[in-house]
Design a protein around this motif. Sequence first.
Motif, PDB file in Angstrom:
ATOM      1  N   ILE A 189       0.805  -1.051   0.075  1.00 11.35           N
ATOM      2  CA  ILE A 189      -0.020   0.011   0.329  1.00 11.35           C
ATOM      3  C   ILE A 189       0.711   1.198   0.238  1.00 11.35           C
ATOM      4  O   ILE A 189       0.673   2.304  -0.655  1.00 11.35           O
ATOM      5  CB  ILE A 189      -0.969  -0.055   1.195  1.00 11.35           C
ATOM      6  CG1 ILE A 189      -0.415  -0.067   2.739  1.00 11.35           C
ATOM      7  CG2 ILE A 189      -1.843  -1.007   1.144  1.00 11.35           C
ATOM      8  CD1 ILE A 189      -1.416  -0.182   3.703  1.00 11.35           C
ATOM      9  N   PHE A 190       1.898   1.172   0.896  1.00 14.38           N
ATOM     10  CA  PHE A 190       2.747   2.235   0.627  1.00 14.38           C
ATOM     11  C   PHE A 190       3.351   2.598  -0.740  1.00 14.38           C
ATOM     12  O   PHE A 190       3.460   3.773  -1.227  1.00 14.38           O
ATOM     13  CB  PHE A 190       4.105   2.009   1.799  1.00 14.38           C
ATOM     14  CG  PHE A 190       4.818   3.069   1.924  1.00 14.38           C
ATOM     15  CD1 PHE A 190       4.713   4.302   2.630  1.00 14.38           C
ATOM     16  CD2 PHE A 190       6.264   3.236   1.160  1.00 14.38           C
ATOM     17  CE1 PHE A 190       5.665   5.301   2.640  1.00 14.38           C
ATOM     18  CE2 PHE A 190       7.147   4.248   1.567  1.00 14.38           C
ATOM     19  CZ  PHE A 190       6.954   5.232   2.112  1.00 14.38           C
ATOM     20  N   PHE A 192       2.064   1.664  -3.663  1.00 18.07           N
ATOM     21  CA  PHE A 192       1.027   1.961  -4.479  1.00 18.07           C
ATOM     22  C   PHE A 192       0.673   3.513  -4.503  1.00 18.07           C
ATOM     23  O   PHE A 192       0.352   4.111  -5.579  1.00 18.07           O
ATOM     24  CB  PHE A 192      -0.236   1.050  -4.238  1.00 18.07           C
ATOM     25  CG  PHE A 192      -1.389   1.301  -5.099  1.00 18.07           C
ATOM     26  CD1 PHE A 192      -1.139   0.619  -6.429  1.00 18.07           C
ATOM     27  CD2 PHE A 192      -2.522   1.998  -4.978  1.00 18.07           C
ATOM     28  CE1 PHE A 192      -2.194   0.575  -7.470  1.00 18.07           C
ATOM     29  CE2 PHE A 192      -3.436   2.221  -5.743  1.00 18.07           C
ATOM     30  CZ  PHE A 192      -3.450   1.195  -7.176  1.00 18.07           C
ATOM     31  N   ILE A 193       0.659   4.156  -3.221  1.00 20.01           N
ATOM     32  CA  ILE A 193       0.355   5.371  -3.105  1.00 20.01           C
ATOM     33  C   ILE A 193       1.410   6.161  -3.778  1.00 20.01           C
ATOM     34  O   ILE A 193       1.143   7.155  -4.435  1.00 20.01           O
ATOM     35  CB  ILE A 193      -0.080   5.986  -1.598  1.00 20.01           C
ATOM     36  CG1 ILE A 193      -1.134   6.499  -1.513  1.00 20.01           C
ATOM     37  CG2 ILE A 193       1.229   6.491  -1.185  1.00 20.01           C
ATOM     38  CD1 ILE A 193      -1.503   6.974  -0.160  1.00 20.01           C
ATOM     39  N   SER A 196       1.097   5.817  -7.616  1.00 21.47           N
ATOM     40  CA  SER A 196       0.143   6.682  -8.052  1.00 21.47           C
ATOM     41  C   SER A 196       0.779   8.304  -8.253  1.00 21.47           C
ATOM     42  O   SER A 196       0.536   8.575  -9.187  1.00 21.47           O
ATOM     43  CB  SER A 196      -1.155   6.714  -7.270  1.00 21.47           C
ATOM     44  OG  SER A 196      -1.326   5.023  -6.801  1.00 21.47           O
ATOM     45  N   ALA A 197       1.291   8.502  -7.015  1.00 25.22           N
ATOM     46  CA  ALA A 197       1.848   9.922  -7.040  1.00 25.22           C
ATOM     47  C   ALA A 197       2.890   9.983  -8.207  1.00 25.22           C
ATOM     48  O   ALA A 197       2.937  11.003  -9.091  1.00 25.22           O
ATOM     49  CB  ALA A 197       2.502  10.315  -5.939  1.00 25.22           C
ATOM     50  N   ILE A 200       1.194  10.228 -11.340  1.00 26.64           N
ATOM     51  CA  ILE A 200       0.534  11.742 -11.777  1.00 26.64           C
ATOM     52  C   ILE A 200       1.505  12.674 -11.858  1.00 26.64           C
ATOM     53  O   ILE A 200       1.482  13.594 -12.597  1.00 26.64           O
ATOM     54  CB  ILE A 200      -0.388  11.889 -10.316  1.00 26.64           C
ATOM     55  CG1 ILE A 200      -1.618  11.069 -10.247  1.00 26.64           C
ATOM     56  CG2 ILE A 200      -0.779  13.282 -10.313  1.00 26.64           C
ATOM     57  CD1 ILE A 200      -2.264  10.996  -9.026  1.00 26.64           C
ATOM     58  N   ALA A 203       2.591  12.659 -15.409  1.00 26.44           N
ATOM     59  CA  ALA A 203       1.613  13.020 -16.419  1.00 26.44           C
ATOM     60  C   ALA A 203       1.559  14.651 -16.330  1.00 26.44           C
ATOM     61  O   ALA A 203       1.441  15.484 -17.186  1.00 26.44           O
ATOM     62  CB  ALA A 203       0.131  12.855 -16.023  1.00 26.44           C
ATOM     63  N   VAL A 204       1.800  15.341 -15.093  1.00 27.88           N
ATOM     64  CA  VAL A 204       1.420  16.749 -15.055  1.00 27.88           C
ATOM     65  C   VAL A 204       2.869  17.256 -15.737  1.00 27.88           C
ATOM     66  O   VAL A 204       2.700  18.521 -16.308  1.00 27.88           O
ATOM     67  CB  VAL A 204       1.705  17.284 -13.564  1.00 27.88           C
ATOM     68  CG1 VAL A 204       2.038  18.783 -13.315  1.00 27.88           C
ATOM     69  CG2 VAL A 204       0.572  16.778 -12.757  1.00 27.88           C
ATOM     70  N   TRP A 205       3.907  16.776 -15.585  1.00 27.33           N
ATOM     71  CA  TRP A 205       5.149  17.069 -16.094  1.00 27.33           C
ATOM     72  C   TRP A 205       5.098  16.993 -17.792  1.00 27.33           C
ATOM     73  O   TRP A 205       5.389  18.068 -18.602  1.00 27.33           O
ATOM     74  CB  TRP A 205       6.411  16.222 -15.899  1.00 27.33           C
ATOM     75  CG  TRP A 205       7.750  16.516 -16.497  1.00 27.33           C
ATOM     76  CD1 TRP A 205       8.002  17.679 -17.043  1.00 27.33           C
ATOM     77  CD2 TRP A 205       8.455  15.421 -16.800  1.00 27.33           C
ATOM     78  NE1 TRP A 205       9.347  17.338 -17.631  1.00 27.33           N
ATOM     79  CE2 TRP A 205       9.786  16.164 -17.550  1.00 27.33           C
ATOM     80  CE3 TRP A 205       8.736  14.072 -16.637  1.00 27.33           C
ATOM     81  CZ2 TRP A 205      10.710  15.462 -17.707  1.00 27.33           C
ATOM     82  CZ3 TRP A 205      10.014  13.195 -17.002  1.00 27.33           C
ATOM     83  CH2 TRP A 205      10.923  14.136 -17.679  1.00 27.33           C
ATOM     84  N   TRP A 227       0.539  -0.595 -12.303  1.00 28.78           N
ATOM     85  CA  TRP A 227      -0.291  -0.112 -11.059  1.00 28.78           C
ATOM     86  C   TRP A 227      -1.470  -0.695 -11.159  1.00 28.78           C
ATOM     87  O   TRP A 227      -2.104  -1.191 -10.056  1.00 28.78           O
ATOM     88  CB  TRP A 227      -0.730   1.453 -11.936  1.00 28.78           C
ATOM     89  CG  TRP A 227      -1.598   2.414 -10.822  1.00 28.78           C
ATOM     90  CD1 TRP A 227      -1.053   2.952  -9.643  1.00 28.78           C
ATOM     91  CD2 TRP A 227      -3.005   2.612 -11.065  1.00 28.78           C
ATOM     92  NE1 TRP A 227      -1.999   3.593  -9.132  1.00 28.78           N
ATOM     93  CE2 TRP A 227      -3.134   3.510 -10.200  1.00 28.78           C
ATOM     94  CE3 TRP A 227      -3.865   2.204 -12.268  1.00 28.78           C
ATOM     95  CZ2 TRP A 227      -4.761   3.985  -9.823  1.00 28.78           C
ATOM     96  CZ3 TRP A 227      -5.093   2.826 -11.834  1.00 28.78           C
ATOM     97  CH2 TRP A 227      -5.381   3.569 -10.688  1.00 28.78           C
TER      98      TRP A 227
END
Lengths: 276, 508
Positions: A189-190, A192-193, A196-197, A200, A203-205, A227
């Motif tokens: 879970i660590f 995965f978060i 995900s970041a 993201i 993508a922003v870049w 993912w």
Amino acid sequence: MDSSQLLGITTFTYLFASGLYVALLVFRSARLGFIATTFTALALLVQTAGIILRWIESYQMGIGHAPLSNMYESVVFFAWMIIVIYLGIEWKFKHRAIGAFAVPLAFLAMAYASFAPINKGINPLVPALQSNWLIAHVLTCFVGYAAFAIAAALALMYLIKAAASNRRQEAGLLPSLRVLDDIIHKCLIFGFIWLSAGIITGAVWANSAWGTYWSWDPKETWSLITWFVYAFTLHIRYTRGISGNAIAWLSLLGFLAVIFTYYGVNFLLSGLHSYA
Amino acid sequence: MPAAQNIGLGFEIYFLFKNLLSNRDENWLSADSCSRFSRSSFVVVNRCVFRYRTKLPLPLTTHFPHSMQKHNAIWQFFASVKLALVTISLLAVTSIIGTLIPQKKPFAFYAGEYGDQLARLFHVLDIPDMYSSWWFVSLLALLCFNLIICSLDRFPAAWKQITADGLARPTDRLATLPTSTSWQVATGISATANRLTDLLRDDGWKPARKDQPDHTLLFCQKGAWTRTGVYIVHASILVIFLGGVIGAIGGFKGSMVIPETMQRDRVALFGSQSFENLGFTVRCNSFLVDFYPNGAPKDYVSSLTIIEDGKEILTREIRVNDPLTYRGITFYQSSYQSFQDFLITIENTAADLRESFIVEFQKQERWPEEGLRFGVINARAMGQSVVSSKLWISDDQSAPVTVWLDKTDTAEVQLGERNYLVGARQMYTTGLQVAKDPGVWWVYAGCSLMLIGLYIAFFTSHRRLWVLVSAADNGATVLLAGSANKNRPGFTRTMEELEQLLRTEQHD
Ligand code: HEM
């Protein structure tokens, strides 16, 4: 003393610490365990210094940028992050045996960085890479990758231990299956978060550089596949109540996807495309 | 460890898919219990991971109307997590195809590379553009639909858990909670309840209390709202898709090529032969490429001016990673092209006259109003790119002047009585990527929501605990029971500590 010397020392200290952790498994001496942890922590300090020094050196060369800009630097950071997370787990769960599986990963990463034919120089950033999003992207991705690496190491332990206890043998100092399963889940879970970041921020870049946040290029697609693998794993555990062997195997599969995303796409798929 | 644990992945996957096809319904309304699995034919491995002190595998909250009563089989199908697992697997596996087979090439490429027959098969299956093929988009749509129905199906139950009144819980069922212990105390019901209330308060809980003749019930909870975490994550996926759809419908992507000093007002759209009119004009004032000493590119800069209705609205420099947005349309520096031609600018400083000329290498040009003749007679280049050029200029009366000029340099020259500021450099065309994407803020909002939701889903939990103080022969019996929807080992520890706290104080 320059940064590459420090990182060289780090590589060999990780190797030495790995040996100590394996010896701990064999000889079961608490003192050995303490020494192994000490060396690992020392190596981490040296590596931290090495990374900072490399950063400073890049400024001295007049092309200052965070040491996260190419394959070499990101692999070094990957190894660093593996050890940070591992030491965190050791501290929290008090199971040194995990080190015999986790620390060698950091060593392998460092060895790859040092000996593989990849560019180790401090190079100026081409315009596309001159973005703070790049730093955020590499940072987040590699925190995730490191967590997944440790999950894979734990998964391997889990499977070995499960197989051994199947033959009614005592599998040494390894943590119980229940604890292993729990730590694997926490790593997943660590990771995965952060993955995900990482996707993201990537993508922003891309959007700030080219006006497209997603273009299905092989690297992006593979990070999405990774993912999906982990999303599948978390769902199967959470909503189907499955844990144990299945999660261990899926963690290994997920880590293969990570490796492929990071390494395979660059070297295998670009090869595939380049003959065209 | 249960023997089932070593059955192995293959077996479990087999059961997963077998279950999927058998369309059995499940009672999964309670998120607090894993017990629902034990009633299915599903192989559960290591179930004890979640429950250290399992008493009875009864769900905590039992009396939700079963969705089967409300909805038909089709609803059930789309509400199922099994469908999600299959869709996610299919997406993961099929996505690989497009990374192995180059995308968006002409048919001839595939025919040459894979043979005619395979190429035709690819064509039928839309493999050359698989990420927008009907079947891949359908899979994505299925994922969304699945998410929506699944959330609609489950959210009411989650909402009930969030708003449930813990004090209304039947006291005889407290002992069946995942963690519960009880002990005897010498004090009476109300004195005990008072003390425990204080202790719980000191420990950061906010107990509610219900007094009955033969018992007192205390209830406290933390993080009820965290049950919304997974719904936030799932909604965020939908928001991101929504943003993608908005962008695809209301936006465009294309490119513009503008030579220096020229202006353009339309965009060549990607993937089609058509153009999009901007509704305003963009002029490229100048383009500059800068190199590191080792020859690697350092910076690409275009100076752009937006002109609307004949008026210059704004002038700005754009570079890679630093675009310009005007009226929702964003201009990204994406490429450039260098020319053989040169761009010569001449300014009569006294008269405040300024003119630019595009001149071929070693050809002469005139500025008749000023009576000037000039040209570039020599140049030094690095690769394709001219680093300095030698300008020759004459007014046909005084002696001609030559001057070497670096890229962005200007120089003063004197011709007779007049002073000129001259510049000469290679002429460039800037390549801009142009995008209008009204959905991007939805995508970003969705991404933020996803991270927030993931944090809530993973790292927070809804913890509830009850303390039942009931009459006993020599004082009272205290029953401490609780449940958490996540991190049960952690909650078990919390409960053990709490029990310690409540018990030791009791003896003092
Ligand atoms: C059609 C697609 C999906 C469906 C139907 C679905 C359904 C579910 C369900 C039913 C749960 C359990 C909630 C509960 O029992 O309280 C869940 C948990 C979760 N889902 Fe999904 N999901 C889907 C896709 C995804 C995707 C693509 C992600 C990726 C981020 C995701 C992330 C999560 C997370 C993080 C949890 C919580 C797991 C945990 O707490 O360990 N879901 N999902």
